[in-house]
Design a protein around this motif. Structure first.
Motif, PDB file in Angstrom:
ATOM      1  N   MET A  92       0.828  -1.195   0.000  1.00 51.80           N
ATOM      2  CA  MET A  92       0.000   0.000   0.000  1.00 51.80           C
ATOM      3  C   MET A  92       0.871   1.257   0.000  1.00 51.80           C
ATOM      4  SD  MET A  92      -2.696  -1.360   2.892  1.00 51.80           S
ATOM      5  CE  MET A  92      -3.964  -0.148   2.557  1.00 51.80           C
ATOM      6  N   GLY A  93       0.395   2.265  -0.696  1.00 56.98           N
ATOM      7  CA  GLY A  93       1.123   3.526  -0.745  1.00 56.98           C
ATOM      8  C   GLY A  93       0.476   4.477  -1.727  1.00 56.98           C
ATOM      9  N   ARG A  94       1.180   5.561  -2.041  1.00 51.49           N
ATOM     10  CA  ARG A  94       0.672   6.559  -2.973  1.00 51.49           C
ATOM     11  C   ARG A  94       1.637   6.703  -4.139  1.00 51.49           C
ATOM     12  NH1 ARG A  94      -0.410  12.392  -0.600  1.00 51.49           N
ATOM     13  NH2 ARG A  94       1.862  12.387  -0.500  1.00 51.49           N
ATOM     14  N   VAL A  95       1.100   6.809  -5.332  1.00 50.52           N
ATOM     15  CA  VAL A  95       1.933   7.040  -6.513  1.00 50.52           C
ATOM     16  C   VAL A  95       2.403   8.487  -6.462  1.00 50.52           C
ATOM     17  CG1 VAL A  95       2.044   7.024  -9.028  1.00 50.52           C
ATOM     18  CG2 VAL A  95       0.610   5.350  -7.836  1.00 50.52           C
ATOM     19  N   GLU A  96       3.695   8.681  -6.244  1.00 49.13           N
ATOM     20  CA  GLU A  96       4.238  10.026  -6.087  1.00 49.13           C
ATOM     21  C   GLU A  96       4.705  10.636  -7.402  1.00 49.13           C
ATOM     22  OE1 GLU A  96       3.672  11.496  -3.563  1.00 49.13           O
ATOM     23  OE2 GLU A  96       3.834  10.272  -1.768  1.00 49.13           O
ATOM     24  N   ALA A  97       4.917   9.819  -8.409  1.00 44.42           N
ATOM     25  CA  ALA A  97       5.329  10.335  -9.720  1.00 44.42           C
ATOM     26  C   ALA A  97       5.041   9.275 -10.769  1.00 44.42           C
ATOM     27  CB  ALA A  97       6.806  10.701  -9.734  1.00 44.42           C
ATOM     28  N   GLY A  98       4.768   9.728 -11.985  1.00 45.99           N
ATOM     29  CA  GLY A  98       4.547   8.792 -13.080  1.00 45.99           C
ATOM     30  C   GLY A  98       3.245   8.030 -12.940  1.00 45.99           C
ATOM     31  N   GLU A  99       3.207   6.860 -13.562  1.00 48.05           N
ATOM     32  CA  GLU A  99       2.046   5.991 -13.487  1.00 48.05           C
ATOM     33  C   GLU A  99       2.493   4.549 -13.628  1.00 48.05           C
ATOM     34  OE1 GLU A  99      -0.338   7.492 -16.668  1.00 48.05           O
ATOM     35  OE2 GLU A  99       0.644   6.245 -18.180  1.00 48.05           O
ATOM     36  N   VAL A 100       1.620   3.622 -13.240  1.00 49.96           N
ATOM     37  CA  VAL A 100       1.949   2.203 -13.295  1.00 49.96           C
ATOM     38  C   VAL A 100       0.755   1.461 -13.885  1.00 49.96           C
ATOM     39  CG1 VAL A 100       1.131   1.785 -10.937  1.00 49.96           C
ATOM     40  CG2 VAL A 100       2.805   0.231 -11.972  1.00 49.96           C
ATOM     41  N   HIS A 101       1.040   0.444 -14.696  1.00 46.31           N
ATOM     42  CA  HIS A 101       0.004  -0.354 -15.340  1.00 46.31           C
ATOM     43  C   HIS A 101       0.112  -1.805 -14.862  1.00 46.31           C
ATOM     44  CE1 HIS A 101      -0.378   2.979 -18.267  1.00 46.31           C
ATOM     45  NE2 HIS A 101       0.949   3.001 -18.214  1.00 46.31           N
ATOM     46  N   VAL A 102      -0.975  -2.527 -14.967  1.00 47.59           N
ATOM     47  CA  VAL A 102      -0.916  -3.967 -14.755  1.00 47.59           C
ATOM     48  C   VAL A 102       0.023  -4.550 -15.820  1.00 47.59           C
ATOM     49  CG1 VAL A 102      -2.228  -6.116 -14.846  1.00 47.59           C
ATOM     50  CG2 VAL A 102      -3.213  -4.098 -13.741  1.00 47.59           C
ATOM     51  N   GLY A 103       0.996  -5.346 -15.378  1.00 46.21           N
ATOM     52  CA  GLY A 103       1.986  -5.903 -16.285  1.00 46.21           C
ATOM     53  C   GLY A 103       3.297  -5.139 -16.322  1.00 46.21           C
ATOM     54  N   THR A 104       3.371  -3.995 -15.629  1.00 46.70           N
ATOM     55  CA  THR A 104       4.613  -3.223 -15.586  1.00 46.70           C
ATOM     56  C   THR A 104       5.658  -3.945 -14.737  1.00 46.70           C
ATOM     57  OG1 THR A 104       3.467  -1.104 -15.821  1.00 46.70           O
ATOM     58  CG2 THR A 104       5.676  -1.043 -14.872  1.00 46.70           C
ATOM     59  N   GLU A 105       6.874  -4.036 -15.249  1.00 49.26           N
ATOM     60  CA  GLU A 105       7.970  -4.605 -14.463  1.00 49.26           C
ATOM     61  C   GLU A 105       8.556  -3.503 -13.595  1.00 49.26           C
ATOM     62  OE1 GLU A 105      12.213  -7.055 -14.887  1.00 49.26           O
ATOM     63  OE2 GLU A 105      11.183  -6.291 -16.678  1.00 49.26           O
ATOM     64  N   ILE A 106       8.714  -3.815 -12.307  1.00 51.25           N
ATOM     65  CA  ILE A 106       9.230  -2.813 -11.372  1.00 51.25           C
ATOM     66  C   ILE A 106      10.471  -3.367 -10.657  1.00 51.25           C
ATOM     67  CG2 ILE A 106       7.033  -1.636 -11.029  1.00 51.25           C
ATOM     68  CD1 ILE A 106       8.143  -3.789  -8.228  1.00 51.25           C
ATOM     69  N   ILE A 107      11.258  -2.440 -10.126  1.00 49.53           N
ATOM     70  CA  ILE A 107      12.427  -2.770  -9.299  1.00 49.53           C
ATOM     71  C   ILE A 107      12.148  -2.267  -7.890  1.00 49.53           C
ATOM     72  CG2 ILE A 107      14.897  -2.430  -8.930  1.00 49.53           C
ATOM     73  CD1 ILE A 107      14.324  -4.057 -11.397  1.00 49.53           C
ATOM     74  N   ILE A 108      12.425  -3.108  -6.903  1.00 49.55           N
ATOM     75  CA  ILE A 108      12.252  -2.714  -5.500  1.00 49.55           C
ATOM     76  C   ILE A 108      13.600  -2.216  -4.984  1.00 49.55           C
ATOM     77  CG2 ILE A 108      11.649  -3.488  -3.187  1.00 49.55           C
ATOM     78  CD1 ILE A 108      10.423  -5.765  -5.695  1.00 49.55           C
ATOM     79  N   GLN A 109      13.651  -0.948  -4.630  1.00 53.36           N
ATOM     80  CA  GLN A 109      14.884  -0.361  -4.114  1.00 53.36           C
ATOM     81  C   GLN A 109      14.763  -0.163  -2.603  1.00 53.36           C
ATOM     82  OE1 GLN A 109      17.440  -0.356  -5.746  1.00 53.36           O
ATOM     83  NE2 GLN A 109      17.349   0.611  -7.767  1.00 53.36           N
ATOM     84  N   PRO A 110      15.861  -0.325  -1.840  1.00 54.12           N
ATOM     85  CA  PRO A 110      17.242  -0.428  -2.335  1.00 54.12           C
ATOM     86  C   PRO A 110      17.737  -1.852  -2.579  1.00 54.12           C
ATOM     87  CG  PRO A 110      17.259  -0.122   0.029  1.00 54.12           C
ATOM     88  CD  PRO A 110      15.811  -0.102  -0.381  1.00 54.12           C
ATOM     89  N   SER A 111      16.886  -2.875  -2.438  1.00 52.31           N
ATOM     90  CA  SER A 111      17.379  -4.254  -2.566  1.00 52.31           C
ATOM     91  C   SER A 111      17.697  -4.626  -4.008  1.00 52.31           C
ATOM     92  CB  SER A 111      16.332  -5.226  -1.995  1.00 52.31           C
ATOM     93  OG  SER A 111      15.158  -5.212  -2.792  1.00 52.31           O
ATOM     94  N   GLY A 112      17.024  -3.989  -4.981  1.00 58.36           N
ATOM     95  CA  GLY A 112      17.287  -4.286  -6.388  1.00 58.36           C
ATOM     96  C   GLY A 112      16.522  -5.479  -6.937  1.00 58.36           C
TER      97      GLY A 112
END
Length: 449
Positions: free
Chosen positions: A272-292
């Motif tokens: 849970m959280g708030r989108v602070e910039a940009g946008e995200v779609h179902v199927g978007t590949e994301i990176i979890i930082q700082p773990s990578g």
């Protein structure tokens, strides 16, 4: 922005919600201006109007309404005739909704002004023309502004408020003198250029009588611009400007890990959280930082529905295609931009010092950035801004309450940060004293490495 408006139930003609603050020196008429806006936009109930008309601390003669009492709600404020704390009020016109913060003008309450400005889209800086110093020069009439007007304008510039409206108030007390207004306008435009604000409006008003507040005044035929309210109805918000700029990619700081324990087949894990910039779609590949770590967005949940896309400003729950080690303070970014969004441990930032105790580089401070808190050390105070000249002084470690300083910070753990000019949410932070847990400073990132 249209997608957000649809979910909030706003019409296509609705310009959304605008947050603005009033700033300036003591007794420039900030509270009176807000009261006038509320009154003329029919945002006052009859019982409120009756109460302030009979108030014992009223500062107007006869039956005239003291509009400042609509926002100065504390007894100490009404007794002293000054604003002490930030007061929030809400009103609406047919084309826009407004959240207004009435902030204090006195120097000792500058930190309250910083608090109100941190979430604003626009600053209205009031300039009391009766307190502006005028002198004749070879170039004509020259105006000198009050130090607190400069301070609040500098803070608005540091906080990157995209628009400043300079409202030259109490024009009725100088018989709507065009020469004095034009000299003041030259001074405030020079000030805006010094503090780095490009989108400015300068207009002559009388908050008490309502001239050029909601409708154009016939007492200023030489003023060709719009009144204050139409300007506020049409100015873009920060979100709209951010969407148009696309300075940074997708940013999603994780605020909470939602876990429903139960049978394995019904197991649920969402972030849970708030989108602070940009946008995200179902199927978007994301990176979890700082773990990578990497994952793919499988679902986007908003209240009791699933969305195909989440936009900037929306609070959503993201469900990933696999279980990964994610906790509060981690940040999701788009995998396509991961190479330029590496975590950093060294920052250069502008600080608004809020604590009564001066900055002490020997003390332990905590830096809270989005939902992540890390230990920080002040390596160097590079410069402190001289409010009177708006010039930066020499390097010093002496930073007192209400000072604006630029510092270098070293963090114990890396964070994914952006420049404040590109993204307010991921480019800002607060400093917390490790011993007292007091919030001592608000910071805006200007460089990172």
């Amino acid at each position: 922005m249209n997608a957000i408006n649809e979910q909030l139930g706003l019409s296509a003609e609705d310009h959304g919600v605008l947050r603005f603050i009033t700033a300036g020196s003591v007794d420039d008429g900030k509270s009176t201006l807000i009261g006038r806006l509320l009154f003329d936009s029919k945002g006052i109930f009859a019982d409120q109007l009756a109460a302030i008309s009979k108030a014992k601390n009223k500062r107007t003669a006869g039956d005239a309404i003291d509009f400042s009492l609509l926002t100065d709600g504390l007894e100490a404020e009404r007794e002293q005739g000054i604003t002490i704390d930030v007061a929030y009020r809400y009103f609406a016109t047919p084309s826009r909704k407004f959240i207004v913060a009435d902030t204090p003008g006195h120097e000792q309450y500058t930190r309250n002004m910083v608090t109100g400005a941190s979430t604003a889209d626009v600053a209205i800086v009031l300039v009391d023309i009766t307190r502006v110093s005028f002198e004749e020069s070879s170039e004509g009439l020259k105006a000198t502004l009050l130090a607190q007007t400069k301070r609040h304008s500098a803070i608005a510039g540091k906080l990157r408020l995209p628009t400043i409206v300079f409202a030259v108030n109490k024009m009725d007390l100088v018989d709507f003198d065009q020469a004095r207004f034009e000299a003041t306008e030259r001074a405030v435009r020079a000030l805006a250029g010094t503090v780095g604000v490009e989108d400015i409006h300068v207009l002559p008003i009388s908050a008490l009588t309502g001239d050029n507040v909601v409708t154009r005044s016939d007492k200023t035929p030489w003023y060709t611009g719009e009144p204050l309210l139409p300007i506020l109805e049409n100015v873009p918000t920060r979100v709209e400007r951010a969407e148009a700029a696309h300075k940074v990619g997708f940013r999603f700081p994780v605020q909470w890990v939602a876990r429903h324990d139960g049978h394995t087949a019904n197991d649920f894990r969402g972030y849970m959280g708030r989108v602070e910039a940009g946008e995200v779609h179902v199927g978007t590949e994301i990176i979890i930082q700082p773990s990578g770590q990497s994952a793919v967005v499988e679902k986007i949940l908003f209240l009791d529905q699933e969305l195909p896309t989440a936009h900037i400003g929306q609070c959503v729950t993201l469900v990933l295609d696999k279980d990964v080690d994610v906790s509060r303070g981690d940040q999701f970014i788009a995998a396509a931009e991961a190479d330029k969004d590496t975590p950093v441990k060294n920052l250069t930032a502008d600080l608004c010092w809020l604590d009564s105790e001066p900055l002490n580089p020997a003390r332990k401070y905590w830096l809270k950035h989005t939902t992540r808190t890390v230990q920080a050390k002040v390596k160097q105070v590079k410069q402190v801004l001289d409010i009177h000249t708006l010039l930066h002084g020499e390097s010093t470690n002496l930073v007192r309450m209400n000072d604006l300083a630029q510092v270098e910070l070293m963090l114990a753990q890396p964070i994914v940060a952006d420049l404040y000019a590109y993204c307010r949410a991921t480019g800002s932070f607060i400093l917390i004293d490790g011993a007292t847990n007091q919030t001592v400073a608000a910071g805006m990132i200007v460089a990172k490495e």
